[in-house]
Design an enzyme around this catalytic site. Structure first.
Site, mmCIF file in Angstrom:
data_model
loop_
_atom_site.group_PDB
_atom_site.id
_atom_site.type_symbol
_atom_site.label_atom_id
_atom_site.label_comp_id
_atom_site.label_asym_id
_atom_site.label_seq_id
_atom_site.Cartn_x
_atom_site.Cartn_y
_atom_site.Cartn_z
ATOM 1 N N GLY A 29 -19.660 -6.548 15.156
ATOM 2 C CA GLY A 29 -18.540 -7.712 15.819
ATOM 3 C C GLY A 29 -18.991 -8.221 16.892
ATOM 4 C CB ALA A 30 -20.373 -11.440 17.697
ATOM 5 N N GLY A 32 -14.691 -10.759 21.551
ATOM 6 C CA GLY A 32 -14.889 -10.206 23.330
ATOM 7 C C GLY A 32 -15.254 -9.017 23.292
ATOM 8 C CG PHE A 137 2.149 -13.573 29.471
ATOM 9 C CD1 PHE A 137 1.621 -14.604 29.813
ATOM 10 C CD2 PHE A 137 1.975 -13.087 28.157
ATOM 11 C CE1 PHE A 137 1.041 -15.534 28.753
ATOM 12 C CE2 PHE A 137 1.238 -13.799 27.374
ATOM 13 C CZ PHE A 137 0.721 -14.880 27.596
ATOM 14 C CD GLN A 261 2.495 -7.705 20.269
ATOM 15 O OE1 GLN A 261 1.644 -8.539 20.479
ATOM 16 N NE2 GLN A 261 2.791 -6.693 20.953
ATOM 17 C CG HIS A 263 3.053 -13.711 19.206
ATOM 18 N ND1 HIS A 263 4.063 -14.896 19.796
ATOM 19 C CD2 HIS A 263 2.221 -13.641 20.565
ATOM 20 C CE1 HIS A 263 3.623 -15.085 20.982
ATOM 21 N NE2 HIS A 263 2.796 -14.637 21.597
ATOM 22 C CG LEU A 273 0.097 -17.137 18.880
ATOM 23 C CD1 LEU A 273 1.295 -16.276 18.387
ATOM 24 C CD2 LEU A 273 -0.788 -16.169 19.505
ATOM 25 C CB THR A 275 0.226 -19.237 24.375
ATOM 26 O OG1 THR A 275 0.312 -18.174 25.303
ATOM 27 C CG2 THR A 275 0.744 -20.605 25.035
ATOM 28 C CD GLU A 276 4.642 -12.805 25.822
ATOM 29 O OE1 GLU A 276 4.986 -12.086 26.806
ATOM 30 O OE2 GLU A 276 4.357 -12.407 24.790
ATOM 31 N NE ARG A 307 2.951 -11.374 23.125
ATOM 32 C CZ ARG A 307 1.744 -11.523 23.028
ATOM 33 N NH1 ARG A 307 0.892 -10.572 22.364
ATOM 34 N NH2 ARG A 307 1.070 -12.358 23.906
ATOM 35 C CG HIS A 374 -0.248 -11.767 17.819
ATOM 36 N ND1 HIS A 374 -0.902 -12.497 17.745
ATOM 37 C CD2 HIS A 374 -0.343 -11.097 19.012
ATOM 38 C CE1 HIS A 374 -1.609 -12.934 18.841
ATOM 39 N NE2 HIS A 374 -0.901 -12.115 19.440
ATOM 40 C CD GLU A 405 -5.957 -7.090 16.553
ATOM 41 O OE1 GLU A 405 -5.140 -7.085 15.996
ATOM 42 O OE2 GLU A 405 -6.777 -7.942 16.969
ATOM 43 N NE ARG A 416 -2.078 -7.174 21.972
ATOM 44 C CZ ARG A 416 -1.939 -8.507 22.292
ATOM 45 N NH1 ARG A 416 -1.599 -8.676 23.529
ATOM 46 N NH2 ARG A 416 -1.533 -9.166 21.490
ATOM 47 C CB SER A 421 -4.922 -8.310 23.589
ATOM 48 O OG SER A 421 -4.913 -9.709 23.796
ATOM 49 C CG LEU A 422 -7.448 -12.515 25.927
ATOM 50 C CD1 LEU A 422 -7.376 -13.654 26.783
ATOM 51 C CD2 LEU A 422 -8.418 -12.275 24.998
#
Length: 609
Positions: A29-30, A32, A137, A261, A263, A273, A275-276, A307, A374, A405, A416, A421-422
């Protein structure tokens, strides 16, 4: 530490070329988490040569790039803040199913995680004083819930995209080797000193149809989520849960799979999406009559509630007849009072999405929105060092790691918080990379089983040679539709039993699918058939775990058990594949265990906002 670089070898079995590779650390996996792990592993080892990254898509197309709103850290650049408040919000936001020691690590290491990215070159938005800017947020508060706080560090509404590009540039700088468009389909295990350890990742090369065996001392899974089990989702077409499915098929447990979750603000009917961060900048949710309905559900922080609460509130408005549109099946996100300058500078992507996909201009008119699948809170169970565990007692599998994730630390519990998450992929991706290298320094390569690639060879051959009558696309559509109908925001025993029945029927029909493309090169039809197998596996375990948990908590809302039940359900669900999968009753092949929630300072209490 110099990598043991053996010259690649190739052999052929039944007309299939199999390539063999060896490196200290193999990362699957590539996105984040995978690239942050690769950078940390390379830096800890002193050279990027020790790391191979296997990825099904080109790294900068990974789904991290779709994350919009921000990355949480208690920098206190704009308002007073501290890591303990961030920890409290994370625990409360996860409805107290969060392992609290993990949440403390997340909040404490968040500040360095942001500064690491800044030092790598990430262009965060800035305050007039030149500091990293921060926005509000959902669920992030000051002084233990008294008012919203500006904690999300952001780069317009392209934060994930910026993180992905920054990490990739630094991977290139570290000379990390990528194998792009290689689909990891299995992990081969060996027994060493009485312990089960990973020996190699088996991958299918899209360009040639060849198989590749990547032998590593440490193997890191960072394969993302599985939102494509649902029809209405913010997730990209590639998010089919391959990594989680590989772990499941190898009879290792999955944790908290019932918690998914939704969103609140997906474009109605599409799931794309918004964004929040829009609500963080002041956007308001309204029903058909223009009422700001979140004042009734979360009177303290209103539209910036977590959320799960906002999503349920939106669905409830529709169910109660207050939805908007010709079919009364969505609500509105009202950004009109923010003004063109804020929308075009701080929220340019979502503004363009609304114009492009719905023909709605957020500057002058409200945007139709509805919850969209989401994020998976559950996944591959790990400890705080990102080591994969094999049972309810946290027994570590030496040399196997997971982050992002696909992993369940559990730092998100049953829900979450946005921007965590980031943060998660950077904090625990970094830990995975560092610990993978430390393990590899003293470990030997596990012996490669003689038929390590046998399962994948058979899987690919049987699907390519299939002569059935059922279409992969038809089965996938039916799966996604039944998950949307029966396992979405609101669930009951009846809907979950219906989903279980449909999933079993689809699993039976999956044996009779037809793959019309018999070619070797760029056979995407074949790979979609393989991905459907993973989706069916994961949909079954999500549904069965949701049926088992007879309470409502976070992202899991049982209409027939509407209250949180700490006496009976304050524990993590551990699911094990143990029996004959042909049975219509999941209980015949899925065994459920439980793991206690780790508590430190925060006593569970009623969750109010």
């Amino acid at each position: 530490m110099a990598a043991e670089q053996l010259k690649d070898t190739v052999k052929e079995i039944d007309g299939v070329k199999i390539h063999y590779h060896r490196n200290e650390v193999v990362i699957v996996g590539a996105g984040g988490a995978g690239m942050r792990a690769a950078i940390e592993a390379a830096e800890a080892a002193g050279t990027g040569a020790v790391v191979d990254v296997v990825t099904k898509i080109y790294p900068t197309r990974s789904h991290t790039g779709a994350a919009q709103g921000g990355m949480a850290a208690a920098l206190a650049n704009v308002e007073e803040d501290n890591w303990e408040w961030h920890t409290y919000d994370t625990v409360k936001g996860g409805d107290y199913l969060v392992d609290q020691d993990s949440a403390e690590i997340l909040a404490k290491e968040a500040i360095d995680a942001v500064l690491d990215l800044e030092n790598m070159g990430l262009p965060f938005n800035r305050t007039p004083e030149g500091k990293i800017d921060q926005r509000r947020f959902g669920g992030h508060t000051r002084d233990h819930g008294k008012s919203p706080v500006r904690r999300a560090c952001y780069a317009a509404d392209r934060t994930g995209h910026m993180i992905l590009q920054t990490l990739y540039q630094n991977c290139v700088k570290q000379q990390i080797r990528f194998f792009n468009e290689y689909y990891a389909l299995d992990v081969s295990f060996a027994e060493v000193d009485g312990k089960r350890v990973p020996a190699a990742v088996i991958a299918y090369e899209l360009k040639t149809g060849d198989l590749h065996v990547f032998q590593g001392k440490s193997i890191v899974f960072a394969t993302g989520g599985f939102g494509k089990v649902f029809k209405t989702t913010s997730n990209a077409h590639t998010l089919t849960g391959d990594g989680v499915g590989i772990i499941w098929r190898n009879n290792l447990p999955l944790e908290d799979m019932e918690f998914f979750q939704f969103h609140p603000t997906g474009l109605a009917g599409l799931g794309i999406l918004l964004t929040e961060g829009a609500r963080g900048e002041g956007a308001i949710l309204r029903n058909d009559s223009g009422e700001r309905f979140m004042e009734r559900y979360a009177p303290t922080i209103k539209d910036l509630a977590p959320r799960d609460i906002v999503a349920r509130s939106m669905v409830q408005e529709v169910l109660d007849g207050r939805g908007a549109g010709p079919n009364k099946d969505y609500v509105y996100l009202d950004c009109t009072h923010l003004g063109a300058e804020v929308l075009e500078t701080k929220l340019p992507d979502i503004t363009e999405f609304a114009r492009t996909y719905l023909g709605v201009d957020p500057v002058t008119e409200p945007v139709p929105v509805y919850p969209t699948a989401h994020y998976a809170m559950g996944g591959i169970p790990t400890n705080n060092d990102a080591q994969v565990i094999s049972d309810d007692d946290d027994t570590v599998i030496p040399g196997l790691f997971a982050a992002g994730e696909c992993a369940c630390v559990s730092v998100h519990g049953s829900n979450r918080l946005g921007t965590n998450s980031l943060l998660d992929i950077n904090v625990f991706g970094k830990r995975a990379g560092r610990n993978a290298v430390e393990y590899a320094k003293t470990a030997d390569y596990a012996p490669l089983p003689e038929d390590a690639d046998g399962f994948v060879r058979t899987l690919v051959r049987d699907l390519r040679d299939s002569q059935g009558t059922d279409s992969v696309a038809d089965l996938r559509r039916e799966l996604q539709e039944t998950m949307d109908t029966n396992v979405q925001v609101f669930r009951t025993e009846d809907t979950l039993n219906e989903a279980t029945k449909v999933i079993h029927s689809l699993r039976e029909r999956y044996r009779n699918i037809h793959v019309s493309d018999k070619g070797q090169r760029y056979n995407t039809e074949l790979l979609e058939a393989i991905e459907l197998g993973f989706l069916l596996d994961l949909a079954e375990v999500v549904t069965y775990c949701a049926l088992n948990r007879q309470e409502s908590r976070g992202g899991h809302m049982r209409d027939d058990f509407p209250k949180r039940d700490d006496e009976n359900w304050m524990h993590h669900t551990m699911a094990y594949l143990t029996g004959d999968r042909s049975s219509a009753d999941p209980a015949d092949h899925i065994t459920l265990g439980q793991k206690p929630v780790r508590m430190t300072h925060y006593v569970p209490q009623e969750r109010k906002y």
